[in-house]
Every structure is written in C-alpha cells, then in structure tokens.
Scaffold this active site. Structure first.
Site, PDB file in Angstrom:
ATOM      1  N   HIS A  48       0.811  -1.225   0.000  1.00 29.27           N
ATOM      2  CA  HIS A  48       0.000   0.000   0.000  1.00 29.27           C
ATOM      3  C   HIS A  48       0.838   1.265   0.000  1.00 29.27           C
ATOM      4  CE1 HIS A  48      -3.279  -2.703   1.955  1.00 29.27           C
ATOM      5  NE2 HIS A  48      -3.268  -2.821   0.645  1.00 29.27           N
ATOM      6  N   CYS A 106       2.640  15.140 -12.994  1.00 30.97           N
ATOM      7  CA  CYS A 106       3.600  14.377 -13.833  1.00 30.97           C
ATOM      8  C   CYS A 106       3.890  12.991 -13.285  1.00 30.97           C
ATOM      9  CB  CYS A 106       4.888  15.190 -13.983  1.00 30.97           C
ATOM     10  SG  CYS A 106       5.743  15.488 -12.425  1.00 30.97           S
TER      11      CYS A 106
HETATM   12  C1  BV8 Z   1      -8.735  -2.147  -5.009  1.00 29.55           C
HETATM   13  C2  BV8 Z   1      -2.952   2.879   2.548  1.00 29.55           C
HETATM   14  C3  BV8 Z   1      -9.506  -2.235  -7.258  1.00 29.55           C
HETATM   15  C4  BV8 Z   1      -3.651   4.187   2.821  1.00 29.55           C
HETATM   16  C5  BV8 Z   1      -4.688   1.161   2.745  1.00 29.55           C
HETATM   17  C6  BV8 Z   1     -16.306  -4.740  -0.294  1.00 29.55           C
HETATM   18  C7  BV8 Z   1     -15.869  -6.014  -0.017  1.00 29.55           C
HETATM   19  C8  BV8 Z   1     -14.552  -6.391  -0.283  1.00 29.55           C
HETATM   20  C9  BV8 Z   1     -13.637  -5.493  -0.834  1.00 29.55           C
HETATM   21  C10 BV8 Z   1     -14.086  -4.217  -1.099  1.00 29.55           C
HETATM   22  C11 BV8 Z   1     -15.399  -3.836  -0.837  1.00 29.55           C
HETATM   23  N1  BV8 Z   1     -15.521  -2.541  -1.189  1.00 29.55           N
HETATM   24  C12 BV8 Z   1     -14.337  -2.082  -1.692  1.00 29.55           C
HETATM   25  C13 BV8 Z   1     -13.455  -3.107  -1.626  1.00 29.55           C
HETATM   26  C14 BV8 Z   1     -12.039  -3.068  -2.076  1.00 29.55           C
HETATM   27  C15 BV8 Z   1     -11.208  -2.371  -1.005  1.00 29.55           C
HETATM   28  C16 BV8 Z   1     -11.316  -3.076   0.322  1.00 29.55           C
HETATM   29  O1  BV8 Z   1     -10.753  -4.148   0.500  1.00 29.55           O
HETATM   30  N2  BV8 Z   1     -12.054  -2.449   1.256  1.00 29.55           N
HETATM   31  C17 BV8 Z   1     -12.190  -3.048   2.584  1.00 29.55           C
HETATM   32  C18 BV8 Z   1     -12.284  -1.932   3.638  1.00 29.55           C
HETATM   33  C19 BV8 Z   1     -13.423  -3.951   2.599  1.00 29.55           C
HETATM   34  N3  BV8 Z   1      -9.843  -2.445  -1.480  1.00 29.55           N
HETATM   35  C20 BV8 Z   1      -9.358  -1.458  -2.228  1.00 29.55           C
HETATM   36  O2  BV8 Z   1      -9.950  -0.449  -2.494  1.00 29.55           O
HETATM   37  C21 BV8 Z   1      -7.955  -1.706  -2.786  1.00 29.55           C
HETATM   38  N4  BV8 Z   1      -7.958  -1.439  -4.179  1.00 29.55           N
HETATM   39  O3  BV8 Z   1      -9.425  -3.082  -4.691  1.00 29.55           O
HETATM   40  O4  BV8 Z   1      -8.666  -1.644  -6.270  1.00 29.55           O
HETATM   41  C22 BV8 Z   1      -9.150  -1.577  -8.536  1.00 29.55           C
HETATM   42  C23 BV8 Z   1      -8.626  -2.370  -9.556  1.00 29.55           C
HETATM   43  C24 BV8 Z   1      -8.320  -1.760 -10.770  1.00 29.55           C
HETATM   44  C25 BV8 Z   1      -8.491  -0.369 -10.934  1.00 29.55           C
HETATM   45  C26 BV8 Z   1      -8.974   0.404  -9.879  1.00 29.55           C
HETATM   46  C27 BV8 Z   1      -9.304  -0.193  -8.658  1.00 29.55           C
HETATM   47  C28 BV8 Z   1      -6.966  -0.770  -2.135  1.00 29.55           C
HETATM   48  C29 BV8 Z   1      -6.870  -1.075  -0.673  1.00 29.55           C
HETATM   49  C30 BV8 Z   1      -5.711  -0.274  -0.069  1.00 29.55           C
HETATM   50  C31 BV8 Z   1      -6.241   0.730   0.927  1.00 29.55           C
HETATM   51  N5  BV8 Z   1      -5.118   1.420   1.569  1.00 29.55           N
HETATM   52  N6  BV8 Z   1      -3.637   1.808   3.294  1.00 29.55           N
HETATM   53  C32 BV8 Z   1      -3.394   4.669   4.229  1.00 29.55           C
HETATM   54  O5  BV8 Z   1      -2.792   3.922   5.041  1.00 29.55           O
HETATM   55  O6  BV8 Z   1      -3.763   5.801   4.527  1.00 29.55           O
HETATM   56  S1  BV8 Z   1      -5.409  -0.111   3.592  1.00 29.55           S
HETATM   57  C33 BV8 Z   1      -5.210   0.050   5.264  1.00 29.55           C
HETATM   58  O7  BV8 Z   1      -5.849  -1.107   5.798  1.00 29.55           O
HETATM   59  C34 BV8 Z   1      -3.781  -0.040   5.789  1.00 29.55           C
HETATM   60  O8  BV8 Z   1      -2.794  -0.246   4.822  1.00 29.55           O
HETATM   61  C35 BV8 Z   1      -3.877  -1.277   6.706  1.00 29.55           C
HETATM   62  O9  BV8 Z   1      -2.680  -1.917   6.868  1.00 29.55           O
HETATM   63  C36 BV8 Z   1      -4.819  -2.057   5.892  1.00 29.55           C
HETATM   64  C37 BV8 Z   1      -5.370  -3.335   6.356  1.00 29.55           C
HETATM   65  O10 BV8 Z   1      -5.770  -3.191   7.668  1.00 29.55           O
HETATM   66  P1  BV8 Z   1      -4.922  -4.002   8.756  1.00 29.55           P
HETATM   67  O11 BV8 Z   1      -3.468  -3.816   8.478  1.00 29.55           O
HETATM   68  O12 BV8 Z   1      -5.413  -5.384   8.819  1.00 29.55           O
HETATM   69  O13 BV8 Z   1      -5.230  -3.172  10.033  1.00 29.55           O
HETATM   70  P2  BV8 Z   1      -6.523  -3.283  10.973  1.00 29.55           P
HETATM   71  O14 BV8 Z   1      -6.503  -2.110  11.880  1.00 29.55           O
HETATM   72  O15 BV8 Z   1      -7.721  -3.573  10.130  1.00 29.55           O
HETATM   73  O16 BV8 Z   1      -6.253  -4.619  11.839  1.00 29.55           O
HETATM   74  C38 BV8 Z   1      -5.202  -4.646  12.771  1.00 29.55           C
HETATM   75  C39 BV8 Z   1      -5.215  -6.037  13.374  1.00 29.55           C
HETATM   76  O17 BV8 Z   1      -4.112  -6.128  14.283  1.00 29.55           O
HETATM   77  C40 BV8 Z   1      -6.476  -6.335  14.195  1.00 29.55           C
HETATM   78  O18 BV8 Z   1      -6.977  -7.594  13.788  1.00 29.55           O
HETATM   79  C41 BV8 Z   1      -5.974  -6.395  15.649  1.00 29.55           C
HETATM   80  O19 BV8 Z   1      -6.641  -7.409  16.383  1.00 29.55           O
HETATM   81  C42 BV8 Z   1      -4.534  -6.785  15.467  1.00 29.55           C
HETATM   82  N7  BV8 Z   1      -3.621  -6.355  16.530  1.00 29.55           N
HETATM   83  C43 BV8 Z   1      -3.753  -5.287  17.361  1.00 29.55           C
HETATM   84  N8  BV8 Z   1      -2.675  -5.253  18.190  1.00 29.55           N
HETATM   85  C44 BV8 Z   1      -1.861  -6.292  17.850  1.00 29.55           C
HETATM   86  C45 BV8 Z   1      -2.464  -7.003  16.798  1.00 29.55           C
HETATM   87  N9  BV8 Z   1      -1.907  -8.084  16.226  1.00 29.55           N
HETATM   88  C46 BV8 Z   1      -0.723  -8.504  16.730  1.00 29.55           C
HETATM   89  N10 BV8 Z   1      -0.073  -7.881  17.728  1.00 29.55           N
HETATM   90  C47 BV8 Z   1      -0.623  -6.776  18.310  1.00 29.55           C
HETATM   91  N11 BV8 Z   1       0.025  -6.178  19.335  1.00 29.55           N
HETATM   92 ZN    ZN Z   2       4.787  17.129 -11.284  1.00 27.13          ZN
END
Ligand code: BV8
Ligand code: ZN
Length: 292
Positions: free
Chosen positions: A156, A167
């Site tokens: 990501h 650009c």
């Molecule tokens: C795409 C960068 C197509 C930005 C991020 C409906 C259903 C399914 C999918 C979709 C849907 N609607 C839309 C979609 C697609 C969408 C998606 O998946 N949405 C989700 C919300 C359902 N995906 C996209 O849009 C992707 N692109 O599909 O494009 C396409 C194709 C061609 C042409 C055009 C388009 C793009 C997705 C990328 C989004 N960007 N980040 C920014 O950071 O600002 S994602 C963001 O979430 C972060 O990168 C993060 O890392 C990522 C995933 O979340 P997690 O890392 O899992 O973090 P989270 O907080 O959720 O969980 C943390 C976990 O850690 C928890 O479980 C917790 O229990 C645990 N934890 C806590 N403490 C600890 C621990 N574990 C271990 N030790 C600890 N101490």
């Molecule tokens: Zn530029």
C-alpha cells in the site's frame, strides 16, 4: 507474559521453512501497535477521530486536499516518533539471513527502519557488497533496480514518499517538522499538487507488487499472517494463496479474524512477543540451503 507454549510440529515446520528461505511474513497494522502506531480498526483505530475510509480516498483528496494532507502529515509526525519493535527486528534479522521475505500492508516504514537498524548492528554486512560510493542509507525499493530480497514489498505504499498528481513522479519525502500545518506541496517540476504515495481505497495496487506477493505466497512453505484483520482486498489473498498451494498459515493476532477459521494455527498473542518466540529473535547458524 508466560513463555508461549508452541506445538513442537509448529516449531519444526517454521525451522524447516526458515532453513529453505521459504517463510513469508505478511503483516498489517497490528505488528506496529506495540510501537505506538494506531491500527485502523482497533478500539483506538480512529486516526485523530477520523475514519481512514473517509480520508484515504482519491475523492477525499480531490474534495479537500488540505485536510487529507494535514491528516497524513499528522500520521508522518506520529510514526516518526515510533520505533520498530521486537517483531519488526526479528523479521529483519531473518530477512537479512535469507530465511524469510516480508510483504506488508503497512505504510509506516517500520520494517525498513528495522532493516536499517540491523544492517547497522551487523556493520552493514548483509550479503550485499557495497559498490564504492553506493549509499546504503536508504535501501532501494523492491520495484527499483538493485532492490534486495530482504526489502519488504509495500503493497500500500509509504507515508514517506510522495507522487505528483500532474507528472506522476514519485520520490522519497522524509518527514520534516517544518511541514506541520502546511498545505500539500507543489511539484518542483510541473507545479501540480503532490500527494502521499500510498494506495487509497478504490485505487489499484502496483501490479508488480501484488504479482510478486502472490508468487511468494504460492511458493511459501509457511506464511505468518501477523497483525492484520484480513479484511482489505487484494492483500487479504496472500495467506489464502499459501493455503491454496498446500502451504501452512499461522495467524498471530490477539483477536480472531475472518482468516482464523482457515489458518492451520493461531497464536492469540501480541506480535512483539509471538514473532521472536516463534522464529527465535536471532538467526542461529542455520544450514543455508538454497532457495527453491
Ligand atoms: C482495489 C494505505 C480495485 C492508505 C490502505 C467490499 C468487499 C470487499 C472489498 C471491497 C469492498 N468494497 C471495496 C473493496 C475493495 C477495497 C477493500 O478491501 N475495502 C475493505 C475496507 C473492505 N480495497 C481497495 O480499495 C484496494 N484497491 O481493490 O482496487 C481496482 C482495480 C483496478 C483499478 C482500480 C481499482 C486498495 C486497498 C488499499 C487501501 N489502503 N492503506 C493509508 O494507510 O492511509 S489499507 C489500510 O488497511 C492499511 O494499509 C492497513 O494496513 C490495511 C489493512 O488493515 P490491517 O493492516 O489489517 O489493520 P486493521 O486495523 O484492520 O487490523 C489490525 C489487526 O491487528 C487487528 O486484527 C488487531 O486485532 C490486530 N492487533 C492489534 N494489536 C496487535 C495485533 N496483532 C498482533 N499484535 C498486536 N500487538
Ligand atoms: Zn509534477
């Protein structure tokens, strides 16, 4: 925390995978939680009372570039004050020893900083001969020529890189405390607004990144799914690809996720405890078997 009781066959599988360089670490925001970086969906998962899904989109940037830039600047400042934890450091040591590869969803750069610390710790001897004058201060990015296998694939993107909205030039953008409160900078080449070089919701991932990650996942004997809610697509396909190719998936997460029922093993423990316990925090002299 009492020492983790790990089943013996889990230990054997992990050691085997490390010895053959066939272990893949797939990480999410939870691996950085113990470094003080808020997760996306945990109880403290609100970033400055804003929901990531509302701000991490191209529409939000088009609508209000100042608000989105300010949110990323706040995150850059916050992350700059955090340090890699024992989970990042153990993965970096094993990556440099050739035991594993890292694919991360995180944009916080803590895997890269851990690699930098371990390279320093080992005096820069990480198997890559430094060409005279080559700077190893910033390891090349996987999609850049000369990237090394120990560098993480950043599915990501990175908080510490920008891309021009005019650009399209992408470059490193280290945090500078002067930037606090300033509007998105203009491109020095074409004058258009710079944006964070991260993948927003609704944007496609870099094809080479997702292809390389799924290829590594298909070859992995063991994939660790560390600190991810396994909700974001297509990243969430990485551990499922290992399962589909007969590999073992171990989930490390204190809470259950949609992957929990599919994983072969679950370690319901925080990453900074579980990862060094599972891998050993320092690569002991393993027989370096060739990668497949
Ligand atoms: C795409 C960068 C197509 C930005 C991020 C409906 C259903 C399914 C999918 C979709 C849907 N609607 C839309 C979609 C697609 C969408 C998606 O998946 N949405 C989700 C919300 C359902 N995906 C996209 O849009 C992707 N692109 O599909 O494009 C396409 C194709 C061609 C042409 C055009 C388009 C793009 C997705 C990328 C989004 N960007 N980040 C920014 O950071 O600002 S994602 C963001 O979430 C972060 O990168 C993060 O890392 C990522 C995933 O979340 P997690 O890392 O899992 O973090 P989270 O907080 O959720 O969980 C943390 C976990 O850690 C928890 O479980 C917790 O229990 C645990 N934890 C806590 N403490 C600890 C621990 N574990 C271990 N030790 C600890 N101490
Ligand atoms: Zn530029």
């Amino acid at each position: 925390m009492a020492a983790l009781q790990l089943p013996e066959d889990l230990r054997v599988r992990v050691r085997e995978a490390l010895a053959h360089g066939r272990l893949l670490a797939f990480t999410g925001a939870g691996i950085s939680a113990e470094s003080g970086v808020p997760t996306f969906r945990g109880p403290e998962g609100l970033w400055k009372n804003r929901r990531p899904e509302d701000l991490a989109t191209p529409e939000a940037f088009r609508r209000d570039p100042e608000a989105v830039w300010e949110w990323y600047s706040w995150r850059r400042e916050r992350v700059t004050r955090c340090r890699p934890n024992e989970a990042h450091l153990a993965l970096a040591r094993w990556a440099l020893a050739g035991g594993l590869r890292v694919v991360t969803q995180n944009v916080d750069g803590l895997h890269d900083r851990a690699l930098g610390l371990i390279r320093e710790e080992s005096g820069g001897l990480d198997g890559r001969e430094e060409a005279p004058g080559e700077s190893t201060a910033r390891p090349p990015l996987p999609w850049e020529p000369g990237a090394s296998l120990e560098d993480p694939v950043r599915l990501h993107g990175s908080l510490f890189r920008t891309r021009c909205t005019g650009c399209n030039v992408e470059e490193a953008y280290p945090y500078d405390e002067e930037e606090a409160g300033s509007p998105p900078p203009a491109c020095p080449r074409c004058g258009a607004l710079l944006r964070p070089a991260v993948v927003w919701f609704g944007e496609a991932l870099r094809p080479s990144d997702i292809e390389r990650s799924l290829e590594w996942a298909s070859e992995a004997a063991v994939t660790l799914s560390i600190g991810t809610s396994a909700l974001v697509f297509p990243a969430s396909q990485v551990p499922l690809t290992t399962l589909a190719h007969g590999g073992t998936v171990i989930e490390i997460n204190p809470t259950e996720t949609p992957l929990s029922g599919r994983a072969d093993f679950r370690l319901g423990a925080p990453a900074a405890t579980a990862v060094p316990a599972l891998l050993g925090s320092h690569p002991n002299p393993l027989p370096r078997l060739d990668r497949p």
